[in-house]
Every structure is written in C-alpha cells, then in structure tokens.
Design an enzyme around this catalytic site. Structure first.
Site, short mmCIF file in Angstrom:
data_model
loop_
_atom_site.label_atom_id
_atom_site.label_comp_id
_atom_site.label_asym_id
_atom_site.label_seq_id
_atom_site.Cartn_x
_atom_site.Cartn_y
_atom_site.Cartn_z
N SER A 108 -4.76 -14.33 -7.89
CA SER A 108 -4.37 -15.63 -7.32
C SER A 108 -4.91 -16.76 -8.19
O SER A 108 -5.92 -16.59 -8.87
CB SER A 108 -4.97 -15.76 -5.92
OG SER A 108 -4.81 -17.07 -5.45
N TYR B 21 -12.57 -15.26 -0.43
CA TYR B 21 -11.27 -14.98 -1.06
C TYR B 21 -11.30 -15.29 -2.56
O TYR B 21 -10.89 -14.46 -3.38
CB TYR B 21 -10.20 -15.81 -0.36
CG TYR B 21 -8.80 -15.53 -0.84
CD1 TYR B 21 -8.14 -14.36 -0.47
CD2 TYR B 21 -8.13 -16.45 -1.66
CE1 TYR B 21 -6.85 -14.10 -0.91
CE2 TYR B 21 -6.83 -16.19 -2.10
CZ TYR B 21 -6.20 -15.03 -1.72
OH TYR B 21 -4.93 -14.78 -2.17
N1 LIG Z 1 0.87 -16.24 -0.22
C1 LIG Z 1 0.25 -16.87 -1.21
O1 LIG Z 1 0.34 -18.10 -1.38
C2 LIG Z 1 -0.58 -16.09 -2.18
C3 LIG Z 1 -1.11 -16.77 -3.29
C4 LIG Z 1 -1.88 -16.07 -4.21
C5 LIG Z 1 -2.09 -14.71 -4.03
N2 LIG Z 1 -1.58 -14.07 -2.94
C6 LIG Z 1 -1.84 -12.64 -2.82
O2 LIG Z 1 -0.62 -11.97 -2.65
C7 LIG Z 1 -0.84 -10.74 -1.95
C8 LIG Z 1 0.14 -10.65 -0.80
O3 LIG Z 1 -0.16 -11.69 0.11
P1 LIG Z 1 0.93 -12.37 1.05
O4 LIG Z 1 0.77 -13.82 0.88
O5 LIG Z 1 2.24 -11.73 0.85
O6 LIG Z 1 0.31 -12.04 2.47
P2 LIG Z 1 0.73 -11.07 3.66
O7 LIG Z 1 2.14 -11.30 4.02
O8 LIG Z 1 -0.33 -11.24 4.70
O9 LIG Z 1 0.63 -9.63 2.98
C9 LIG Z 1 -0.57 -8.94 2.84
C10 LIG Z 1 -0.22 -7.47 2.75
O10 LIG Z 1 -1.42 -6.71 2.51
C11 LIG Z 1 -1.44 -5.61 3.41
N3 LIG Z 1 -2.82 -5.19 3.67
C12 LIG Z 1 -3.85 -5.93 4.16
N4 LIG Z 1 -4.94 -5.17 4.30
C13 LIG Z 1 -4.60 -3.91 3.90
C14 LIG Z 1 -5.29 -2.67 3.80
N5 LIG Z 1 -6.58 -2.55 4.16
N6 LIG Z 1 -4.63 -1.58 3.33
C15 LIG Z 1 -3.33 -1.68 2.97
N7 LIG Z 1 -2.62 -2.81 3.02
C16 LIG Z 1 -3.25 -3.92 3.48
C17 LIG Z 1 -0.73 -6.13 4.66
O11 LIG Z 1 -0.17 -5.08 5.42
P3 LIG Z 1 -0.81 -4.38 6.71
O12 LIG Z 1 -1.41 -5.45 7.55
O13 LIG Z 1 0.39 -3.71 7.33
O14 LIG Z 1 -1.80 -3.40 6.19
C18 LIG Z 1 0.41 -6.93 4.01
O15 LIG Z 1 1.47 -6.07 3.67
C19 LIG Z 1 -2.31 -10.77 -1.51
O16 LIG Z 1 -3.08 -10.02 -2.42
C20 LIG Z 1 -2.66 -12.24 -1.61
O17 LIG Z 1 -4.05 -12.44 -1.83
C21 LIG Z 1 -0.84 -14.73 -2.02
#
Ligand SMILES: NC(=O)c1ccc[n+]([C@@H]2O[C@H](COP(=O)([O-])OP(=O)(O)OC[C@H]3O[C@@H](n4cnc5c(N)ncnc54)[C@H](OP(=O)(O)O)[C@@H]3O)[C@@H](O)[C@H]2O)c1
Length: 250
Positions: A136, A149
């Site tokens: 990120s 985070y």
């Molecule tokens: N959205 C943003 O602006 C943003 C920006 C920078 C980076 N990111 C990164 O992008 C990635 C995806 O985030 P997102 O924004 O798409 O959020 P999200 O919709 O909340 O997705 C997070 C995913 O991680 C899974 N997860 C969480 N804990 C887990 C575990 N212990 N084992 C297996 N799976 C797990 C969740 O599924 P379950 O709950 O079903 O396990 C979900 O599929 C993350 O690494 C986040 O830090 C996001």
C-alpha cells in the site's frame, strides 16, 4: 481446462480488490483459484466457470500448505500468485494498541509470508512464474492513525524488495502492488475524504495491465496520488512531517 490456459491463485478474493482481480482474469480466459476465509462468498463467486474456490485463513501455515497442494492437484500448474489478503481497522488505530498491532501484522505481513513460503519451492523448481504482493501507499512513510497498518505494509514492501533478488536467480518475477484509495469494505471504514478514490474494477484493470503488459517491480495507481506520495518519500523529515501534520485531518 485446456493445457495452455493460464492459471492464477488469488488470496483476499472474497471482496474488494482481490474479487475484482479474480473476475477480471476470469473474463480474460484465465483459470482462477480464489482464497479467503468466507467460504459461502467464495463459492458464490466461483459460480463463474473459470473460478474455483479454495477457502483459507492465511495466518494458518498448515492451511496455506494444504490449500496450495489442493490447487496444484486440481489445476496441475500455477503461473501467477496474487497475494492480496489484508485487514485494517482505523478506529482501533487511533491510539496505539499492541494487541491490534500484532493482529494486523499477523494477517497482513506474516499471512502473506506464509503464502509466499508455500509456493517458493514450486516456482524455483519450475524456473518461471510470478509472485505479486499487495502492499500500500500507506507503507511509503509513516502516517497519522496508522501505527499497525502502515508498518505492516512497509514491512511487506521491504520483504518483496528483499526476495526479488533471490527469486530473480530462478527466473521468477516478484512484484509489489501499491494501491492508493480504492472503494472497498476496507476503506468504507475511513471517516475522512479519500483523495482520488477509485473503484475495485479500476484497480483490477491496472493490475491486469501491470502483470501482462509490463515487467515492472511496482504497480501503483492512481498516479495522481502515488506520484505525489513518491515525491513525499524523498523529502527530508522536517518538511515531510510538517506537511503531513498540517495536511492530514485527525
Ligand atoms: N482499498 C484500498 O484503498 C487499499 C489501498 C492499499 C492497499 N490495499 C490492500 O489491498 C488488499 C485488499 O484490500 P481491499 O481494500 O480489497 O479490502 P477487503 O475488501 O476488505 O478485502 C480484504 C480481503 O482479505 C481477506 N482476508 C482478511 N483476513 C484474512 C485471513 N486471515 N485469511 C485469508 N483472507 C483474509 C478478506 O476475506 P475474508 O474476510 O473472507 O477472509 C478479503 O477477501 C489488502 O491487502 C489491503 O491492505 C487496499
């Protein structure tokens, strides 16, 4: 499944960026293995004929091993791993909380390491393939209200840089994905206005293009935000800390 069909394993695929990337690759004709903890959601996404569900908690090392074995049995081979699982709770990061910091580090950092570890031997023996880690822009430099985070993502980027050299010797590509603000359940928890907020589908297009059309180490988007933050990364502390202190509403 045809012999020539490309195959990708995606973690964190039950929602947000991971789900959108899974659907994008499926649309492009790839065979996609999706993992996350919520089995019912994965099974629903896997109604798409190119997608198969492999539920997994990335914090469980043995689980990661078993799931990757199952994927290989099923798919026969994997070309790309996209490790996207992650967690974030801004309310819990307003004050320093060691338990929460450990939890976030365990999911974001060690959970991803568990996944890389189980595919390491496979890719090195195959002498090809691609491992991509979702970090990120929050890992570029320290930001307010992000004592769990931010460090977990800074550690992931540093880890990806470190293993890049080792895997390169085996002709295995390592990349890091640094998204800006993408509208997902994770960022829906933010109480501030997120600049240059984009959709998960936008992220999926950028990631697909970054994987297929370039050989870059870092895939970052949207550029309006990431280039500004890259500039902030080279500023001396005195200026950086002053600007963030003045500019970020807390
Ligand atoms: N959205 C943003 O602006 C943003 C920006 C920078 C980076 N990111 C990164 O992008 C990635 C995806 O985030 P997102 O924004 O798409 O959020 P999200 O919709 O909340 O997705 C997070 C995913 O991680 C899974 N997860 C969480 N804990 C887990 C575990 N212990 N084992 C297996 N799976 C797990 C969740 O599924 P379950 O709950 O079903 O396990 C979900 O599929 C993350 O690494 C986040 O830090 C996001």
């Amino acid at each position: 499944m045809s012999e020539n069909q490309k195959k990708i394993w995606i973690t964190g695929a039950s929602s947000g960026i991971g789900k959108a990337v899974a659907e994008k690759f499926a649309r492009e004709g790839w065979k996609v293995a999706i993992s996350a903890r919520r089995k019912e959601i994965l099974d629903k996404i896997a109604e798409n004929q190119n997608i198969s569900s492999f539920p997994l908690d990335v914090t469980n090392e043995q689980d990661c091993k078993n799931v990757f074995e199952k994927i290989i049995q099923n798919f026969k081979n994997i070309d790309v791993c996209f490790f996207c699982s992650g967690t974030y709770d801004p309310k819990k990061e307003k004050e320093m909380n060691i338990e929460q910091n450990k939890f976030v580090m365990n999911v974001n950092y060690f959970g991803t390491l568990n996944c890389v570890k189980v595919v390491e031997k496979y890719f090195k023996e195959k002498k090809g393939g691609h491992i991509s880690i979702v970090s990120s822009i929050a890992g570029y430099r320290g930001l307010p209200n992000s004592s769990g985070y931010g460090p977990s993502k800074a550690a992931l980027t540093n880890f990806a840089e470190s293993i890049y050299f080792d895997f390169k010797k085996f002709n295995v590509r390592v990349s890091v994905v640094s998204p800006g603000f993408i509208k997902t359940p994770l960022t829906d928890k933010n109480e501030f206005n997120m600049p240059f907020l984009r959709s998960p589908e936008f992220a999926a297009e950028k990631i697909y293009k970054g994987f297929i059309k370039s050989n870059a180490f870092e895939i970052h988007f949207p550029k309006q935000l990431t280039l500004l933050l890259k500039f902030f990364r080279i500023l001396p502390y005195k200026i950086y800390l002053f600007l963030i202190d003045k500019g970020v509403k807390r």
